[in-house]
Design an enzyme around this catalytic site. Structure first.
Site, PDB file in Angstrom:
ATOM      1  N   ASP A 107      43.862 104.312  39.353  1.00  0.00           N
ATOM      2  CA  ASP A 107      43.100 103.352  38.551  1.00  0.00           C
ATOM      3  C   ASP A 107      43.005 102.001  39.260  1.00  0.00           C
ATOM      4  OD1 ASP A 107      43.185 105.226  36.557  1.00  0.00           O
ATOM      5  OD2 ASP A 107      44.893 104.280  35.545  1.00  0.00           O
TER       6      ASP A 107
HETATM    7  N1  URA Z   1      48.019 107.898  35.850  1.00  0.00           N
HETATM    8  C1  URA Z   1      47.442 106.766  35.423  1.00  0.00           C
HETATM    9  O1  URA Z   1      47.490 106.445  34.254  1.00  0.00           O
HETATM   10  N2  URA Z   1      46.814 105.994  36.341  1.00  0.00           N
HETATM   11  C2  URA Z   1      46.750 106.297  37.639  1.00  0.00           C
HETATM   12  O2  URA Z   1      46.153 105.556  38.429  1.00  0.00           O
HETATM   13  C3  URA Z   1      47.353 107.486  38.068  1.00  0.00           C
HETATM   14  C4  URA Z   1      47.978 108.265  37.145  1.00  0.00           C
END
Ligand code: URA
Length: 247
Positions: A107
């Site tokens: 993310d």
């Molecule tokens: N889980 C999440 O919530 N975000 C990420 O970037 C990777 C795994």
């Protein structure tokens, strides 16, 4: 004349993207063969004779494979290009690495271990659900989850209407207001760790991926990258080339 090859395989071997994503690129009309747009799947090309472009840029077969580990900072998106002009992980890498692309996603707000490569088969191997490559995250969550909440995380919680697979969860630190958990999952659902922690009522305030399969982020500084070692490439099933074989 070379052996005819499916266009999507050619694009994956050129390091444009994985084979599956190549199909989308073709269907969306971004690929030309000998100056004609090809948007149907299944056509075969001669990799030596036919001129292929993606978004107007010529693409060629690459023989050198590149495998990079980046410590992604927060505030970067994990794509090669962003329509909204936000910084992407590609901004952190020198152009000399050639056309590489991220394997999977982190993310915008998550930092940590992100792999990039130009090897489409390697990408497919690492991202295919049947391989279940484990991923470990350090998640700082609000509050202090009790034993019941930790057990729920470990056995599975409902995320988007589906129960998550069993996860390993260790408590690394805690104080009155927050707890740091090491969470290892074997799936790669969208924002999975954040949603799992939301489901037990302890939202994530900070998230960093620290391991993927046998790879460890170690002390790689935030925003820096390194090439995978020959052993790491070999263990993950990548293709070694002359430079790798030397080390
Ligand atoms: N889980 C999440 O919530 N975000 C990420 O970037 C990777 C795994």
């Amino acid at each position: 004349m070379a052996e005819p090859m499916r266009l999507q395989k050619f694009l994956a071997l050129c390091g444009i993207t994985s084979r599956r994503a190549a199909e989308e690129i073709i269907s969306s009309g971004r690929v030309t063969v000998n100056d004609a747009v090809v948007s149907t799947l299944g056509i075969k090309i001669d990799p030596e004779q036919d001129a292929v472009t993606v978004d107007g840029k010529p693409v060629f077969l690459q023989t050198q494979h590149v495998y990079i580990m980046l410590n992604k900072p927060r505030g970067y998106i994990t794509t090669v290009h962003d329509e909204q002009g936000r910084p992407t992980v590609m901004d952190l890498l020198p152009a000399e690495l050639g056309r590489i692309y991220p394997i999977g996603r982190l993310d915008y707000d998550t930092e940590g271990l992100l792999l990039l490569t130009n090897d489409g088969d390697f990408t497919q191997r690492l991202t295919h659900p049947s391989h279940e490559v484990s991923k470990t995250y350090l998640a700082k969550v609000r509050g202090v989850p009790d034993d019941r909440a930790l057990k729920q995380l470990r056995t599975g919680v409902l995320v988007d209407g589906r129960k998550t697979h069993p996860a390993q969860v260790l408590v690394k630190h805690k104080n009155e207001t927050s707890t740091v958990l090491a969470i290892t999952i074997h799936e790669g659902r969208n924002r999975q760790v954040r949603k799992m922690c939301n489901a037990i009522g302890h939202p994530v305030v900070f998230l960093r991926r620290i391991a993927e399969g046998s790879l460890r982020l170690g002390d790689l500084p935030v925003g820096s990258f390194r090439h995978l070692t020959a052993d790491e490439v070999r263990t993950l099933g990548g293709k070694l080339h002359a430079d790798h074989k030397k080390n």
